[in-house]
Design a protein around this motif. Sequence first.
Motif, PDB file in Angstrom:
ATOM      1  N   ARG A  45      -9.435   5.289  -3.150  1.00  0.00           N
ATOM      2  CA  ARG A  45     -10.158   4.422  -4.326  1.00  0.00           C
ATOM      3  C   ARG A  45     -10.195   5.244  -5.561  1.00  0.00           C
ATOM      4  O   ARG A  45      -9.971   4.711  -6.593  1.00  0.00           O
ATOM      5  CB  ARG A  45     -11.711   4.047  -3.802  1.00  0.00           C
ATOM      6  CG  ARG A  45     -12.520   3.434  -4.805  1.00  0.00           C
ATOM      7  CD  ARG A  45     -13.908   3.332  -4.334  1.00  0.00           C
ATOM      8  NE  ARG A  45     -14.097   2.425  -2.950  1.00  0.00           N
ATOM      9  CZ  ARG A  45     -14.806   2.702  -2.130  1.00  0.00           C
ATOM     10  NH1 ARG A  45     -16.120   3.350  -2.395  1.00  0.00           N
ATOM     11  NH2 ARG A  45     -14.952   1.872  -0.997  1.00  0.00           N
TER      12      ARG A  45
ATOM     13  N   ASN B 197     -10.409   0.988   0.475  1.00  0.00           N
ATOM     14  CA  ASN B 197     -10.242   2.060   1.241  1.00  0.00           C
ATOM     15  C   ASN B 197     -10.733   3.281   0.428  1.00  0.00           C
ATOM     16  O   ASN B 197     -10.187   3.890  -0.586  1.00  0.00           O
ATOM     17  CB  ASN B 197      -8.613   2.053   1.183  1.00  0.00           C
ATOM     18  CG  ASN B 197      -7.988   0.862   1.894  1.00  0.00           C
ATOM     19  OD1 ASN B 197      -7.886  -0.107   0.823  1.00  0.00           O
ATOM     20  ND2 ASN B 197      -7.806   0.808   3.086  1.00  0.00           N
ATOM     21  N   ARG B 198     -11.669   3.974   1.123  1.00  0.00           N
ATOM     22  CA  ARG B 198     -12.355   5.012   0.254  1.00  0.00           C
ATOM     23  C   ARG B 198     -11.572   6.355   0.111  1.00  0.00           C
ATOM     24  O   ARG B 198     -11.706   7.084  -0.844  1.00  0.00           O
ATOM     25  CB  ARG B 198     -13.580   5.631   1.058  1.00  0.00           C
ATOM     26  CG  ARG B 198     -14.554   4.495   1.469  1.00  0.00           C
ATOM     27  CD  ARG B 198     -15.867   5.206   2.099  1.00  0.00           C
ATOM     28  NE  ARG B 198     -16.982   4.084   2.173  1.00  0.00           N
ATOM     29  CZ  ARG B 198     -18.076   4.221   2.712  1.00  0.00           C
ATOM     30  NH1 ARG B 198     -18.258   5.550   3.372  1.00  0.00           N
ATOM     31  NH2 ARG B 198     -19.005   3.577   2.720  1.00  0.00           N
ATOM     32  N   GLN B 199     -10.443   6.575   0.602  1.00  0.00           N
ATOM     33  CA  GLN B 199      -9.484   7.746   0.648  1.00  0.00           C
ATOM     34  C   GLN B 199      -8.922   7.534  -0.459  1.00  0.00           C
ATOM     35  O   GLN B 199      -8.396   8.430  -0.980  1.00  0.00           O
ATOM     36  CB  GLN B 199      -8.800   8.124   2.022  1.00  0.00           C
ATOM     37  CG  GLN B 199      -7.740   6.842   2.441  1.00  0.00           C
ATOM     38  CD  GLN B 199      -8.410   5.897   3.238  1.00  0.00           C
ATOM     39  OE1 GLN B 199      -9.481   5.463   3.205  1.00  0.00           O
ATOM     40  NE2 GLN B 199      -7.539   5.385   4.372  1.00  0.00           N
TER      41      GLN B 199
ATOM     42  N   ALA C 248       0.972  -1.162  -0.055  1.00  0.00           N
ATOM     43  CA  ALA C 248       0.142   0.021   0.082  1.00  0.00           C
ATOM     44  C   ALA C 248       0.982   1.275  -0.135  1.00  0.00           C
ATOM     45  O   ALA C 248       0.611   2.012  -0.694  1.00  0.00           O
ATOM     46  CB  ALA C 248      -0.776  -0.046   1.253  1.00  0.00           C
TER      47      ALA C 248
ATOM     48  N   LEU D  12      -1.585   4.487   4.643  1.00  0.00           N
ATOM     49  CA  LEU D  12      -2.224   3.214   4.858  1.00  0.00           C
ATOM     50  C   LEU D  12      -1.706   2.244   5.527  1.00  0.00           C
ATOM     51  O   LEU D  12      -0.513   1.973   5.404  1.00  0.00           O
ATOM     52  CB  LEU D  12      -2.734   2.773   3.522  1.00  0.00           C
ATOM     53  CG  LEU D  12      -3.713   3.620   2.504  1.00  0.00           C
ATOM     54  CD1 LEU D  12      -3.938   2.846   1.361  1.00  0.00           C
ATOM     55  CD2 LEU D  12      -5.170   3.924   3.397  1.00  0.00           C
TER      56      LEU D  12
ATOM     57  N   MET E 246      -4.247  -2.405   1.871  1.00  0.00           N
ATOM     58  CA  MET E 246      -5.140  -2.214   0.978  1.00  0.00           C
ATOM     59  C   MET E 246      -6.091  -3.104   0.752  1.00  0.00           C
ATOM     60  O   MET E 246      -5.516  -4.413   0.311  1.00  0.00           O
ATOM     61  CB  MET E 246      -4.459  -1.614  -0.187  1.00  0.00           C
ATOM     62  CG  MET E 246      -5.398  -0.888  -1.319  1.00  0.00           C
ATOM     63  SD  MET E 246      -4.319  -0.401  -2.505  1.00  0.00           S
ATOM     64  CE  MET E 246      -4.210  -1.522  -3.698  1.00  0.00           C
ATOM     65  N   ASN E 247      -7.384  -3.301   0.829  1.00  0.00           N
ATOM     66  CA  ASN E 247      -8.425  -4.263   0.382  1.00  0.00           C
ATOM     67  C   ASN E 247      -8.719  -4.171  -0.872  1.00  0.00           C
ATOM     68  O   ASN E 247      -9.289  -3.052  -1.501  1.00  0.00           O
ATOM     69  CB  ASN E 247      -9.368  -4.187   1.583  1.00  0.00           C
ATOM     70  CG  ASN E 247      -8.724  -4.616   2.960  1.00  0.00           C
ATOM     71  OD1 ASN E 247      -8.199  -5.278   3.088  1.00  0.00           O
ATOM     72  ND2 ASN E 247      -9.629  -3.659   3.875  1.00  0.00           N
TER      73      ASN E 247
END
Length: 253
Positions: A234, A230-232, A189, A197, A200-201
């Motif tokens: 994506r 991870n929205r931040q 990540a 991070l 990371m998924n």
Amino acid sequence: MPARPMLPHVGWSAWLSLCVLAAMPVAARAADAPAPALSVSSALELNSRYLWRGIALSEGTVYQPSLTLGWGAWSIGGWANVEPAASVGPRWNELDLTLAASLEWRGWTIEPSAMLYTYPGLDAPGTGELELELGRSVGRWSPYTRHSVDVLQARGAAYSALGVSVEQAVRRATLTANAEYGRGWWRFASAYADPSLEGMNVWSAGLSATLPLAEGVSLGPHVSWNQVGNRQVRDQISGPTPFLFGVTLQREF
């Protein structure tokens, strides 16, 4: 300073490397079986974009030709990425080489491999990975796990995946569906997404078909959905759409 998770650490990476290297001599003995046959296959893949472990590496459509030579349990292959509409840098911007083996043991499939990534014309250093995949067929279902670790430029960057695929014959075609969860660990990540991070998924699912056109020739349309958890990061690394569309023309000699 971001917090570092306990796993995987340097020892974990070294353990995976040793597993891959240990499997190679076993593959060599398997390849010594009577009369191994030489196989040659080539493919040309057209995709709506270049997506690698949830990370978008192209601005749009790409062509991805490949050539693989097989001998017994061994195979060596070359793969390239061509981006016709690249706005920065060359259109041909990646060439990868892979040495792999495929072993069968008590119903398990064991596939160690070593990969070298190079980037012609780009101001980016190449790198290399060792990878180990384990799988087992249960009827039409094939669960698998795959683990890779960078051993050169981003040393210690590890990525793991757990997935399952299922096949169904429909007339002359074969349909394949798969679902996978991937985990890029801290070093991965940090190197490819965001240093803040802890990991990371990546979630993905896909559907493909293999349609025989002639002897040794097949066409493979496919579609997949990919979502970074991870929205931040994506939107920054995955692009505007989670879908990928493509088709593969394959020839076996």
